[in-house]
Design a protein around this motif. Structure first.
Motif, short mmCIF file in Angstrom:
data_model
loop_
_atom_site.label_atom_id
_atom_site.label_comp_id
_atom_site.label_asym_id
_atom_site.label_seq_id
_atom_site.Cartn_x
_atom_site.Cartn_y
_atom_site.Cartn_z
N MET A 1 3.81 118.93 -10.50
CA MET A 1 4.09 118.37 -9.18
C MET A 1 5.37 118.96 -8.59
O MET A 1 5.43 119.26 -7.39
CB MET A 1 4.19 116.85 -9.27
N SER B 1 4.62 122.45 -7.34
CA SER B 1 3.73 122.39 -6.17
C SER B 1 4.48 122.00 -4.91
O SER B 1 4.23 122.54 -3.83
CB SER B 1 2.59 121.40 -6.42
N ARG B 2 5.41 121.07 -5.04
CA ARG B 2 6.19 120.65 -3.87
C ARG B 2 7.15 121.75 -3.43
O ARG B 2 7.35 121.98 -2.24
CB ARG B 2 6.93 119.35 -4.16
N ARG C 1 5.76 124.60 -1.18
CA ARG C 1 5.64 124.36 0.26
C ARG C 1 6.73 125.07 1.05
O ARG C 1 6.56 125.39 2.22
CB ARG C 1 5.72 122.86 0.56
N ASP D 1 13.18 114.90 -0.10
CA ASP D 1 11.90 114.73 -0.78
C ASP D 1 11.99 113.53 -1.72
O ASP D 1 12.52 113.63 -2.82
CB ASP D 1 11.54 116.00 -1.56
N SER E 1 9.79 112.19 -3.46
CA SER E 1 9.02 112.31 -4.70
C SER E 1 9.92 112.68 -5.87
O SER E 1 9.53 112.52 -7.03
CB SER E 1 7.93 113.38 -4.53
N ASN F 1 -0.52 109.59 -5.76
CA ASN F 1 0.75 110.21 -5.35
C ASN F 1 1.65 110.37 -6.58
O ASN F 1 2.61 109.63 -6.77
CB ASN F 1 1.45 109.35 -4.29
N CYS G 1 4.49 111.35 -8.94
CA CYS G 1 5.90 111.63 -8.65
C CYS G 1 6.32 112.94 -9.32
O CYS G 1 5.86 113.28 -10.42
CB CYS G 1 6.79 110.50 -9.15
N ALA G 2 7.22 113.66 -8.67
CA ALA G 2 7.79 114.87 -9.27
C ALA G 2 8.86 114.52 -10.30
O ALA G 2 9.01 115.20 -11.31
CB ALA G 2 8.37 115.78 -8.20
#
Length: 405
Positions: free
Chosen positions: A249, A252-253, A256, A346, A348, A365, A367-368
């Protein structure tokens, strides 16, 4: 009657008579607008590079004077109209143009600094990316000599061991290292213990830095300098060893923002500046942040944050003159606050421990990162990390599905 008489002067202030601008003010306004106009339209370049021959295509002095005169004539008409709104609108447009130029110059200066770094210039260590191993992200886990149990709790949960760690680097470009310096007496028992542990796990990044709680700002600065000189990565992450992370995660975030220049990703906050001696997070230089009771500027909380490569390069280049405040997260925020940097808030990256991160996972959802605000990390992390990973982990296969491209 008293109230009425007191209102009259106020009503007179609402409709001031327009005062004509002085000749000096008109001239300054003309000159400023003229030169800003030349810079924005590219006319300055045209004039400077025009042929020096005779005729209308010659030196251009006459056309420049004509342009300047026309511009001033326009300003005089504004002044003669006796309309303050017209004049203020013109001043506002000129001010906006100057701000736009300042922003462009700042961006160019940042790009120049990065290019200088690539050519081994600047004040700090060399950050040339030539020949360095490529990576998508370098995750540096800040740890201490006394934190072996914490490190083992991470190796048992979200930090891959052995061949998996090497495969993650090679196939996914995800580098994970425990970051530590040396003791005040290099080669002593503390350093030897890390040597033995590193020989077994091969997951340390050793810094030329003396470990100490009050030296975290220095350690952060040295970490980014060393990381950018070791790996050519898109992002560099710093995380504490009592935080739970889902690597799939997290990457992946970050993906972006891969095409966004100069990004600073984390959970942005603005806590109080603590001036009282003896309290946790006391700021000895609190006077620099204004009066008592003021708050810090926005910055990412220190449990976990990420910066892009050009920002890590900037820190490497300028590290000898980057000021260190008492708190490491404030120091990093101070190094970046005056630059053309996009702050990404962010949330997350700062989920709470179960049930919060567990509910979010069930809702799709994941979490990171998760930790407890009350402990500035996971409370009793050694005992709880495995349970948190079981409840909030993304699954062992998630990180292998990440595509860096």
């Amino acid at each position: 009657m008293m109230a009425l008489s007191e209102r009259q002067p106020q009503s007179e202030k609402k409709a001031p008579r327009a005062r004509p601008m002085s000749a000096k003010a008109v001239f300054v306004l003309c000159a400023t607008s003229f030169f800003v106009g030349l810079l924005l339209s590219g006319r300055m370049t045209t004039r400077l590079t025009a042929p020096s021959g005779s005729g209308r295509g010659g030196s251009g002095h006459g056309s420049r004077i004509s342009l300047f005169s026309d511009d001033c004539e326009h300003r005089r008409k504004l002044e003669e109209s006796n309309n303050p709104n017209d004049i203020m609108n013109e001043v506002s447009r000129t001010h906006q143009a100057i701000q736009s130029l300042d922003k462009s110059v700042s961006s160019l200066e940042m790009e120049l600094a990065v290019e200088r770094a690539k050519r081994n210039g600047g004040l700090g260590a060399s950050v040339s990316s030539k020949g360095l191993p490529k990576a998508f992200v370098v995750v540096g886990i800040n740890t201490a000599f006394s934190s072996k149990k914490r490190r083992d709790s991470l190796r048992d949960t979200w930090v891959p061991r052995g061949d998996k760690l090497r495969r993650l680097e090679k196939e996914k470009g995800i580098v994970v290292r425990f970051v530590i310096g040396h003791s005040a007496t290099p080669g002593g028992a503390l350093d030897r213990a890390i040597d033995v542990e590193d020989a077994e796990t091969r997951d340390f990044m050793r810094l030329d830095h003396v470990e100490g709680y009050h030296e975290l700002s220095s350690k952060t600065r040295i970490y980014f300098t060393a990381a950018v000189a070791t790996w050519d990565a898109a992002f560099y992450v710093k995380v504490d060893d009592d935080v739970h992370v889902n690597l799939g995660m997290l990457t992946s975030r970050l993906a972006r923002y891969r095409t966004t220049p100069r990004v600073y990703v984390g959970c942005m906050k603005s806590g109080p500046v603590l001036s009282q001696k003896g309290v946790k997070y006391h700021e000895p230089e609190s006077w620099k942040f204004g009066d008592e009771g003021n708050k810090y500027f926005r910055h990412a909380t220190g449990q976990i944050y990420a910066i892009s490569r050009d920002l890590a390069s900037y820190i490497s280049i300028n590290q000898p003159i980057l000021h260190r405040f008492a708190n490491e997260d404030v120091s990093l925020g101070a190094w970046l606050i005056g630059l053309e940097v996009e702050h990404i808030d962010d949330r997350s990256l700062c989920c709470a421990t179960p049930p919060d991160c567990e509910w979010k996972k069930q809702a799709g959802n994941v979490c990171a990162a998760s930790f407890d605000w009350s402990c500035s990390g996971i409370c009793k992390s050694v005992d709880r990390m495995r349970a948190i990973h079981s409840a909030c982990g993304e699954g062992d296969g998630a990180v292998w599905n990440f595509a860096a491209a």
